[in-house]
Design a protein around this motif. Structure first.
Motif, PDB file in Angstrom:
ATOM      1  N   UNK A   1      -1.388  15.948   8.085  1.00  0.00           N
ATOM      2  CA  UNK A   1      -1.437  17.038   6.868  1.00  0.00           C
ATOM      3  C   UNK A   1      -3.243  17.817   7.053  1.00  0.00           C
ATOM      4  N   UNK A   2      -2.963  19.534   6.136  1.00  0.00           N
ATOM      5  CA  UNK A   2      -3.908  20.055   6.007  1.00  0.00           C
ATOM      6  C   UNK A   2      -4.103  19.944   4.553  1.00  0.00           C
ATOM      7  N   UNK A   3      -5.546  19.601   4.927  1.00  0.00           N
ATOM      8  CA  UNK A   3      -6.173  19.846   3.799  1.00  0.00           C
ATOM      9  C   UNK A   3      -6.114  20.750   2.942  1.00  0.00           C
ATOM     10  N   UNK A   4      -5.990  21.791   3.138  1.00  0.00           N
ATOM     11  CA  UNK A   4      -5.859  23.144   2.752  1.00  0.00           C
ATOM     12  C   UNK A   4      -4.892  23.537   2.085  1.00  0.00           C
ATOM     13  N   UNK A 288       5.280   5.063  -1.115  1.00  0.00           N
ATOM     14  CA  UNK A 288       6.406   5.541   0.426  1.00  0.00           C
ATOM     15  C   UNK A 288       6.751   6.712  -1.205  1.00  0.00           C
ATOM     16  N   UNK A 289       5.636   7.673  -1.199  1.00  0.00           N
ATOM     17  CA  UNK A 289       6.099   9.030  -2.141  1.00  0.00           C
ATOM     18  C   UNK A 289       6.487   9.065  -3.050  1.00  0.00           C
ATOM     19  N   UNK A 290       6.282   7.529  -4.021  1.00  0.00           N
ATOM     20  CA  UNK A 290       6.576   7.751  -4.993  1.00  0.00           C
ATOM     21  C   UNK A 290       5.900   8.337  -5.845  1.00  0.00           C
ATOM     22  N   UNK A 291       4.414   8.107  -6.245  1.00  0.00           N
ATOM     23  CA  UNK A 291       3.009   8.907  -6.666  1.00  0.00           C
ATOM     24  C   UNK A 291       2.187   9.664  -5.014  1.00  0.00           C
ATOM     25  N   UNK A 292       1.250  10.600  -5.349  1.00  0.00           N
ATOM     26  CA  UNK A 292       0.392  10.805  -4.776  1.00  0.00           C
ATOM     27  C   UNK A 292      -0.697   9.906  -4.809  1.00  0.00           C
ATOM     28  N   UNK A 293      -1.009   9.377  -3.761  1.00  0.00           N
ATOM     29  CA  UNK A 293      -2.153   8.136  -3.597  1.00  0.00           C
ATOM     30  C   UNK A 293      -3.261   9.202  -3.173  1.00  0.00           C
ATOM     31  N   UNK A 294      -4.938   9.000  -3.392  1.00  0.00           N
ATOM     32  CA  UNK A 294      -6.095   9.829  -4.083  1.00  0.00           C
ATOM     33  C   UNK A 294      -6.809   8.592  -2.430  1.00  0.00           C
ATOM     34  N   UNK A 295      -7.277   8.581  -1.251  1.00  0.00           N
ATOM     35  CA  UNK A 295      -7.879   7.613  -0.792  1.00  0.00           C
ATOM     36  C   UNK A 295      -9.578   8.261  -0.628  1.00  0.00           C
ATOM     37  N   UNK A 296     -10.723   7.367  -0.738  1.00  0.00           N
ATOM     38  CA  UNK A 296     -11.877   7.725  -0.440  1.00  0.00           C
ATOM     39  C   UNK A 296     -12.818   6.564   0.613  1.00  0.00           C
ATOM     40  N   UNK A 297     -13.509   7.222   0.726  1.00  0.00           N
ATOM     41  CA  UNK A 297     -14.729   5.450   1.084  1.00  0.00           C
ATOM     42  C   UNK A 297     -15.419   6.482   2.795  1.00  0.00           C
ATOM     43  N   UNK A 306      -9.349  14.601   8.484  1.00  0.00           N
ATOM     44  CA  UNK A 306      -7.918  14.533   8.781  1.00  0.00           C
ATOM     45  C   UNK A 306      -7.506  13.422   9.054  1.00  0.00           C
ATOM     46  N   UNK A 307      -8.204  12.018   9.531  1.00  0.00           N
ATOM     47  CA  UNK A 307      -7.884  10.473   9.535  1.00  0.00           C
ATOM     48  C   UNK A 307      -7.224  10.226   8.764  1.00  0.00           C
ATOM     49  N   UNK A 308      -8.054  10.227   7.282  1.00  0.00           N
ATOM     50  CA  UNK A 308      -7.860   9.199   5.753  1.00  0.00           C
ATOM     51  C   UNK A 308      -6.721  10.084   4.948  1.00  0.00           C
ATOM     52  N   UNK A 309      -6.365  11.519   5.676  1.00  0.00           N
ATOM     53  CA  UNK A 309      -4.965  11.833   5.243  1.00  0.00           C
ATOM     54  C   UNK A 309      -3.626  11.986   6.091  1.00  0.00           C
ATOM     55  N   UNK A 310      -4.476  10.968   6.527  1.00  0.00           N
ATOM     56  CA  UNK A 310      -2.818  10.018   7.618  1.00  0.00           C
ATOM     57  C   UNK A 310      -2.274   9.288   6.451  1.00  0.00           C
ATOM     58  N   UNK A 311      -2.968   8.569   5.795  1.00  0.00           N
ATOM     59  CA  UNK A 311      -2.748   7.942   4.900  1.00  0.00           C
ATOM     60  C   UNK A 311      -2.563   7.840   3.270  1.00  0.00           C
TER      61      UNK A 311
END
Length: 366
Positions: A1-4, A288-297, A306-311
């Motif tokens: 996924x592209x961060x832009x 499973x796509x029911x809500x967008x997830x924000x990852x952090x850390x 790029x690695x985080x946005x895979x999940x």
């Protein structure tokens, strides 16, 4: 996924990209929770480039205050400062979300003017070895529970009036909302305690209070997010299985996003049943796509994003932005070599932090 890539939330609200500044404690407010010009400048400096800024925790009641120097959204008198803060963030092209919370038993003694902290039950927080982490709080009465639930709705109304684009409900990091869901801190025998369903009751009613405020007062699309911690290190405590149940309930609501609180986006669970991939990956698959997830850390580089946005659908960039305010501009311009890469402990010495923030960072990192 592209961060832009832009993203449009369920509420109809669109952010310009997948980068978020997450909530961070900075101790820059006045003792009564009034925002300072230093704090406004701090957020404005870091808002340029990200899709959204989530402020540090703002207490919804005086008894919910966690520490001196914390932002307040507990009184109408807070509105002028909150309005300035929302405007300063949005002037930089970012959306402005305010995180609303109650510290519960994690409140510092000096934040409550000597009053005893309150929680779901009269149980002290524990360190991993089982030793007390806090003093023993007082169990909340039903009246106090109902007043606190109402206070989250009133805080949401103030956020709307102040011009914020959304609120994030702080259900993580051992604070009150998590205290109601945890079997360690919640040993109630009424409707707010018991099994997972009972321990979720407080969260369910609090969410309803917030959604009702949005429905009644918002004259524009308004985002509501929820932050949670996936595990506790105590026994009993919240397990990843408990969190899957929590997520299953949250995705049924009008929430716009979920935000998992992690110290490292690639952290692996404690449970032997979930060691094959990161907690973030398990959660993303479960949602499973029911809500967008924000990852952090620990996001510091282009590769990390790029690695985080895979999940996850969003990458939150916290400490890096704290020490490298123009990091997003460097990312966009391909100036990766100019990013701050050293140890944060060393970086404290050459960043122009104001005195309260500097003192806090020295204590945290050194």
């Amino acid at each position: 996924m592209n961060y832009q890539e832009p993203f449009t939330f369920q509420s109809g609200f669109t952010v310009k990209n997948r980068l978020v500044m997450p909530p961070m404690t900075t101790l820059q407010s006045f003792y009564d929770g009034t925002i300072t010009s230093d704090e406004i400048n701090y957020y404005a400096e870091r808002a340029h480039g990200v899709g959204a800024v989530i402020t540090g925790a703002a207490n919804v009641t005086d008894m919910g205050k966690g520490w001196p120097g914390e932002l307040s959204i507990a009184h109408d008198e807070d509105l002028p400062g909150l309005t300035k803060l929302a405007s300063a963030i949005k002037a930089q092209g970012a959306k402005a979300f305010v995180q609303i919370f109650h510290a519960g038993r994690m409140s510092r003694f000096d934040a409550l003017n000597g009053q005893q902290a309150i929680s779901a039950s009269a149980v002290a927080a524990q360190h991993r070895d089982g030793s007390p982490k806090t003093s023993t709080p007082r169990e909340m009465t039903l009246t106090e529970i109902h007043e606190t639930i109402d206070a989250f709705g009133t805080a949401t109304k103030r956020a709307i009036e102040a011009g914020f684009d959304g609120v994030e409900i702080h259900g993580a990091n051992l604070y009150l909302i998590q205290q109601f869901y945890s079997p360690q801190s919640n040993q109630r025998t009424d409707e707010y305690g018991g099994d997972r369903t009972g321990r979720f009751t407080f969260i369910k009613q609090l969410l309803d209070s917030v959604f009702n405020a949005v429905k009644q007062y918002a004259d524009r699309p308004f985002v509501v997010g929820y932050r949670f911690s996936p595990e506790e290190f105590t026994t009993p405590g919240i397990t990843l299985e408990d969190t899957f149940y929590l997520v299953d309930q949250l995705v049924k609501t009008p929430l716009d996003y979920l935000h998992v609180s992690l110290d490292s986006f690639d952290r692996v669970a404690q449970s032997d049943d979930y060691k094959q991939q990161s907690i973030l990956a398990y959660l993303h698959q479960h949602i499973a796509g029911q809500k967008p997830l924000v990852g952090v850390g620990g996001v510091r580089t282009r590769h990390d994003v790029e690695t985080l946005l895979k999940n996850a659908e969003f990458a939150a960039v916290g400490q890096q932005l704290l020490f490298d305010p123009t990091w997003v501009q460097k990312l966009e311009a391909g100036q990766d070599a100019d990013m701050v890469t050293g140890d944060f402990t060393d970086a404290i010495q050459y960043m122009p932090f104001n005195h309260p923030l500097y003192q806090f960072l020295v204590q945290r990192y050194q």
